[in-house]
Design an enzyme around this catalytic site. Structure first.
Site, short mmCIF file in Angstrom:
data_model
loop_
_atom_site.label_atom_id
_atom_site.label_comp_id
_atom_site.label_asym_id
_atom_site.label_seq_id
_atom_site.Cartn_x
_atom_site.Cartn_y
_atom_site.Cartn_z
N LEU A 64 51.67 10.48 24.42
CA LEU A 64 50.77 11.48 24.15
C LEU A 64 49.71 11.13 23.04
O LEU A 64 49.91 9.93 22.41
CB LEU A 64 51.58 12.63 23.62
CG LEU A 64 52.56 13.33 24.72
CD1 LEU A 64 53.55 14.09 23.92
CD2 LEU A 64 51.65 14.15 25.62
N PRO A 65 48.70 11.94 23.22
CA PRO A 65 47.50 11.36 22.28
C PRO A 65 47.79 11.00 20.85
O PRO A 65 47.45 10.07 20.17
CB PRO A 65 46.38 12.30 22.34
CG PRO A 65 46.87 12.95 24.03
CD PRO A 65 48.45 12.90 23.99
N LYS A 105 52.98 -0.56 13.85
CA LYS A 105 51.83 -0.41 14.69
C LYS A 105 50.51 -0.03 13.70
O LYS A 105 49.66 -0.93 14.24
CB LYS A 105 52.21 0.99 15.65
CG LYS A 105 50.94 1.17 16.47
CD LYS A 105 50.51 0.13 17.68
CE LYS A 105 49.29 0.73 18.48
NZ LYS A 105 48.99 -0.22 19.33
N LYS A 126 41.04 6.00 15.81
CA LYS A 126 42.14 6.95 15.27
C LYS A 126 43.08 6.21 14.76
O LYS A 126 43.90 6.57 13.63
CB LYS A 126 42.78 7.26 16.64
CG LYS A 126 44.02 8.20 16.73
CD LYS A 126 44.69 8.11 18.15
CE LYS A 126 46.24 7.83 17.80
NZ LYS A 126 47.12 7.98 19.03
N THR A 141 51.16 6.47 19.73
CA THR A 141 50.79 6.07 18.36
C THR A 141 50.57 7.26 17.42
O THR A 141 49.53 7.79 17.77
CB THR A 141 49.77 4.96 18.28
OG1 THR A 141 49.85 3.81 19.39
CG2 THR A 141 49.24 4.56 16.87
P1 NAD Z 1 45.39 9.25 27.58
O1 NAD Z 1 44.68 10.64 26.94
O2 NAD Z 1 44.89 8.74 28.76
O3 NAD Z 1 46.80 10.03 28.10
C1 NAD Z 1 47.54 11.04 27.39
C2 NAD Z 1 48.03 12.05 28.21
O4 NAD Z 1 48.72 13.11 27.74
C3 NAD Z 1 46.85 12.88 29.25
O5 NAD Z 1 46.83 12.61 30.57
C4 NAD Z 1 46.90 14.28 28.70
O6 NAD Z 1 46.86 15.16 29.60
C5 NAD Z 1 48.51 14.36 28.32
N1 NAD Z 1 48.79 15.38 27.52
C6 NAD Z 1 48.49 15.89 26.40
N2 NAD Z 1 48.96 16.94 25.79
C7 NAD Z 1 50.12 17.10 26.61
C8 NAD Z 1 50.96 18.23 26.65
N3 NAD Z 1 51.29 18.93 25.83
N4 NAD Z 1 51.85 17.95 27.70
C9 NAD Z 1 51.79 17.18 28.59
N5 NAD Z 1 51.05 16.23 28.72
C10 NAD Z 1 49.94 16.21 27.80
O7 NAD Z 1 45.81 8.44 26.33
P2 NAD Z 1 46.33 6.87 26.52
O8 NAD Z 1 45.45 5.94 26.52
O9 NAD Z 1 47.46 6.87 27.61
O10 NAD Z 1 47.23 6.73 24.86
C11 NAD Z 1 48.42 7.46 24.90
C12 NAD Z 1 49.20 6.87 23.56
O11 NAD Z 1 49.27 5.54 23.67
C13 NAD Z 1 48.02 7.14 22.28
O12 NAD Z 1 48.82 7.55 21.39
C14 NAD Z 1 47.31 5.89 22.02
O13 NAD Z 1 47.11 5.79 20.87
C15 NAD Z 1 48.50 4.88 22.52
N6 NAD Z 1 47.99 3.71 22.98
C16 NAD Z 1 47.19 3.42 23.73
C17 NAD Z 1 46.41 2.21 24.11
C18 NAD Z 1 45.24 1.93 25.16
O14 NAD Z 1 44.98 0.82 25.15
N7 NAD Z 1 44.90 3.03 25.85
C19 NAD Z 1 47.24 1.15 23.84
C20 NAD Z 1 48.08 1.26 22.90
C21 NAD Z 1 48.59 2.56 22.24
#
Ligand code: NAD
Length: 300
Positions: free
Chosen positions: A69-70, A175, A250, A100
């Site tokens: 999740l975000p 992290k 973030k 994260t």
């Molecule tokens: P993203 O925004 O693409 O995905 C998050 C998903 O969570 C979305 O599809 C959203 O609709 C869903 N969501 C939010 N609230 C919700 C709820 N209450 N119930 C169900 N679904 C819900 O983000 P991401 O890029 O997939 O990143 C996710 C996590 O991974 C973050 O914490 C980010 O910091 C971490 N991360 C991302 C990357 C990257 O390169 N994208 C790399 C390492 C870590």
């Protein structure tokens, strides 16, 4: 479903969670996913999983509940909200949060899980969207040793390396520190290239020399912020992410919250956070974090 297959509830099927869930399906596990976005849920169905209609539906039969999740407030709401997963999961389910998030929310989610008799791990990842798709993520894991042992076979499907970091919150601590270092080193690498340009030194020459000298670092040799030297760098695709600048902002924000909470002087981390904030406010938000070189180049 074969004998060793697990039932997995997967919450958050975005850029990272979507491909991670798809890899679990491809490995033979039964994945029931929930996301607020219909598009994200549909992608899981296309990959062979099931789209849940609610959090409760996603976790009611799950042996393992994974969330991606975000931010911290989303994790706490998904875990402990009125319709949260802790109310609906079956006895003995293992919880793995791969988002994260800040240490406080990670520890409070873990304490809420423990209060209901569940084991929970914080297991944030490194490796980005490409690593999620290829199943080559690195997991840094906080929680109990027994929980880590239970999680390892699943982490091995989604990633190529899992490191046990210590008790609850230790994965998030690792992290946060790693990404503070990354933000600082990327800015330093960009500054070196801009200064070299101004002094008339070819970027490729700086790369050839610094990559085998004491300036060597991942931001230079694996993710070079100028086009040319490293084929896979977002610099060669007009800074399309990759790892978006807003995610780096973030993570630097998390480092500064932690520095404040734990009374730690991190002047470069603080400055990096400010520079990424400025970059995001001046068009960089959706671009790759290495694109900050364009913002630095424009400054005189
Ligand atoms: P993203 O925004 O693409 O995905 C998050 C998903 O969570 C979305 O599809 C959203 O609709 C869903 N969501 C939010 N609230 C919700 C709820 N209450 N119930 C169900 N679904 C819900 O983000 P991401 O890029 O997939 O990143 C996710 C996590 O991974 C973050 O914490 C980010 O910091 C971490 N991360 C991302 C990357 C990257 O390169 N994208 C790399 C390492 C870590």
């Amino acid at each position: 479903m074969n004998e060793t297959a697990l039932r997995i509830g997967f919450i958050g099927l975005g850029n990272m969670g979507g491909p991670m869930a798809a890899n679990l399906v491809a490995a033979g596990h039964e994945v029931c996913g929930f996301d607020l976005s219909i598009r994200a849920s549909d992608a899981l169905v296309l990959a062979g999983g099931t789209a849940a209609t609610s959090l409760a539906h996603a976790v009611e039969n799950a042996d393992v509940v994974i969330s991606m999740l975000p931010a911290g407030q989303h994790v706490v709401a998904v875990y402990s909200g009125p319709d949260g997963v802790l109310r609906h999961a079956k006895e003995g389910a293992l919880f793995i949060d791969c988002s994260t998030i800040d240490l406080e929310n990670a520890r409070s989610a873990s304490a809420a899980a423990a209060a209901k008799g569940f084991e929970m791990l914080d297991a944030p990842v490194s490796g980005g969207i490409a690593g999620a798709a290829a199943g080559t993520l690195t997991f840094m894991v906080g929680g109990s040793v027994s929980g880590f042992a239970r999680a390892e076979p699943l982490l091995a499907i989604m990633g190529q390396k899992s490191v046990y970091a210590g008790e609850s919150g230790a994965g998030q601590a690792a992290k946060i520190c790693n990404n503070m270092l990354l933000g600082i080193s990327m800015i330093g690498t960009c500054e070196a290239f801009v200064l070299a340009e101004r002094m008339g030194l070819e970027p490729q020459k700086l790369f050839d020399i610094a990559s085998t000298s004491s300036g060597q670092c991942w931001s230079l040799t694996s993710y070079c912020p100028v086009p040319g030297p490293v084929e896979s760098s977002p610099a060669n695709r007009d800074y399309q992410p990759g790892f978006a600048a807003e995610l780096m902002l973030k993570d630097l924000g998390l480092s500064q919250e932690a520095a404040k909470l734990f009374g730690t002087h991190t002047p470069l981390g603080q400055h990096a956070a400010q520079l990424y904030k400025d970059y995001c406010e001046h068009g960089g938000r959706g671009l790759d974090f290495s694109g900050i070189i364009k913002f630095l180049r424009e400054k005189v």
